[in-house]
Write a protein that holds these residues in place. Structure first.
Motif, PDB file in Angstrom:
ATOM      1  N   GLY A   1     -39.775 -23.490 -34.126  1.00  0.00           N
ATOM      2  CA  GLY A   1     -38.473 -24.064 -33.783  1.00  0.00           C
ATOM      3  C   GLY A   1     -37.826 -23.477 -32.548  1.00  0.00           C
ATOM      4  N   GLY A   2     -38.131 -22.224 -32.236  1.00  0.00           N
ATOM      5  CA  GLY A   2     -37.515 -21.575 -31.088  1.00  0.00           C
ATOM      6  C   GLY A   2     -38.375 -21.538 -29.843  1.00  0.00           C
ATOM      7  N   ILE A   3     -39.485 -22.242 -29.863  1.00  0.00           N
ATOM      8  CA  ILE A   3     -40.415 -22.179 -28.724  1.00  0.00           C
ATOM      9  C   ILE A   3     -39.752 -22.650 -27.433  1.00  0.00           C
ATOM     10  N   ILE A   4     -38.740 -23.495 -27.550  1.00  0.00           N
ATOM     11  CA  ILE A   4     -38.076 -24.041 -26.363  1.00  0.00           C
ATOM     12  C   ILE A   4     -37.041 -23.076 -25.780  1.00  0.00           C
ATOM     13  N   GLU A   5     -36.855 -21.941 -26.403  1.00  0.00           N
ATOM     14  CA  GLU A   5     -35.863 -20.986 -25.903  1.00  0.00           C
ATOM     15  C   GLU A   5     -36.260 -20.396 -24.547  1.00  0.00           C
ATOM     16  N   ARG A   6     -37.538 -20.265 -24.299  1.00  0.00           N
ATOM     17  CA  ARG A   6     -38.004 -19.681 -23.039  1.00  0.00           C
ATOM     18  C   ARG A   6     -38.314 -20.770 -22.016  1.00  0.00           C
ATOM     19  N   GLU A   7     -37.831 -20.557 -20.817  1.00  0.00           N
ATOM     20  CA  GLU A   7     -38.051 -21.499 -19.720  1.00  0.00           C
ATOM     21  C   GLU A   7     -39.541 -21.740 -19.483  1.00  0.00           C
ATOM     22  N   GLU A   8     -40.349 -20.669 -19.529  1.00  0.00           N
ATOM     23  CA  GLU A   8     -41.786 -20.826 -19.280  1.00  0.00           C
ATOM     24  C   GLU A   8     -42.424 -21.778 -20.295  1.00  0.00           C
ATOM     25  N   ASN A   9     -41.942 -21.741 -21.540  1.00  0.00           N
ATOM     26  CA  ASN A   9     -42.483 -22.638 -22.564  1.00  0.00           C
ATOM     27  C   ASN A   9     -42.026 -24.076 -22.327  1.00  0.00           C
ATOM     28  N   ARG A  10     -40.770 -24.247 -21.907  1.00  0.00           N
ATOM     29  CA  ARG A  10     -40.286 -25.599 -21.604  1.00  0.00           C
ATOM     30  C   ARG A  10     -41.064 -26.190 -20.433  1.00  0.00           C
ATOM     31  N   LYS A  11     -41.350 -25.381 -19.428  1.00  0.00           N
ATOM     32  CA  LYS A  11     -42.149 -25.868 -18.288  1.00  0.00           C
ATOM     33  C   LYS A  11     -43.540 -26.284 -18.752  1.00  0.00           C
ATOM     34  N   PHE A  12     -44.162 -25.468 -19.600  1.00  0.00           N
ATOM     35  CA  PHE A  12     -45.489 -25.793 -20.132  1.00  0.00           C
ATOM     36  C   PHE A  12     -45.444 -27.116 -20.892  1.00  0.00           C
ATOM     37  N   LEU A  13     -44.458 -27.260 -21.771  1.00  0.00           N
ATOM     38  CA  LEU A  13     -44.360 -28.471 -22.591  1.00  0.00           C
ATOM     39  C   LEU A  13     -44.116 -29.704 -21.733  1.00  0.00           C
ATOM     40  N   LYS A  14     -43.312 -29.580 -20.690  1.00  0.00           N
ATOM     41  CA  LYS A  14     -43.024 -30.731 -19.816  1.00  0.00           C
ATOM     42  C   LYS A  14     -44.278 -31.207 -19.086  1.00  0.00           C
ATOM     43  N   GLN A  15     -45.265 -30.348 -18.956  1.00  0.00           N
ATOM     44  CA  GLN A  15     -46.510 -30.714 -18.278  1.00  0.00           C
ATOM     45  C   GLN A  15     -47.503 -31.400 -19.223  1.00  0.00           C
ATOM     46  N   GLN A  16     -47.194 -31.436 -20.507  1.00  0.00           N
ATOM     47  CA  GLN A  16     -48.115 -32.015 -21.482  1.00  0.00           C
ATOM     48  C   GLN A  16     -47.953 -33.531 -21.534  1.00  0.00           C
ATOM     49  N   GLU A  17     -48.985 -34.180 -22.007  1.00  0.00           N
ATOM     50  CA  GLU A  17     -49.010 -35.641 -22.030  1.00  0.00           C
ATOM     51  C   GLU A  17     -47.968 -36.232 -22.977  1.00  0.00           C
ATOM     52  N   MET A  18     -47.779 -35.613 -24.159  1.00  0.00           N
ATOM     53  CA  MET A  18     -46.823 -36.166 -25.110  1.00  0.00           C
ATOM     54  C   MET A  18     -46.169 -35.074 -25.942  1.00  0.00           C
TER      55      MET A  18
END
Length: 163
Positions: A78-95
């Protein structure tokens, strides 16, 4: 299709829905919490208690980057989005799918859950934490699925319709 990442607050159903999707799609399943336990040989409550939340977040960022990205359902913490680096990684994913669950539903689902360190911490205002995270979940999401009043099967079928 490479993979589907599920994000959302604790109690939003990420693990249950990931398992349903795995069954329906015959894809691989990875859960970042399970990956942490396997890699670091400690339960999540033990990591929080002995090493603290920041170390847990370090572990979480590390395993996120190790997810298999071929036909895989990835249930994140649930907290994976707290870090900017993780949000950047997720934004690069297909879905990325945000499982949008109301405070009332989460509170009902987790009322007796003592296994989640943040949920069982009486010093944490969980409702405020949810409010603070919503914009981050939306930031990384390609699709938003409202989960209140829906079965796991209904939610899984809705997600499959996006694929």
């Amino acid at each position: 299709m490479k993979s589907v990442f599920l994000v959302g607050f604790m109690g939003s159903g990420k693990t249950s829905i990931a398992k349903a999707l795995q069954t329906k799609l015959s894809w691989k399943l990875q859960d970042t919490d399970d990956m942490i336990v396997q890699e670091y040989k400690q339960s999540i409550p033990e990591i929080f208690r002995e090493r603290g939340e920041q170390v847990f977040r370090d572990y979480e960022s590390s395993v996120l980057k190790k997810t298999n990205l071929e036909q895989t359902i990835v249930a994140t913490g649930g907290g994976i989005i707290e870090r900017e680096e993780n949000r950047k990684f997720l934004k690069q994913q297909e879905m990325v799918i945000y499982l949008d669950t109301s405070w009332e539903e989460i509170n009902q689902r987790l009322s007796d859950d003592e296994t989640r360190p943040i949920w069982s911490n009486e010093n944490t205002d969980k409702k405020e934490l949810l409010k603070a995270r919503i914009s981050k979940y939306k930031e990384v999401a390609d699709f938003i699925v409202k989960t209140d009043g829906k079965s796991v099967d209904e939610i899984a079928n809705e997600i499959i319709s996006f694929i």
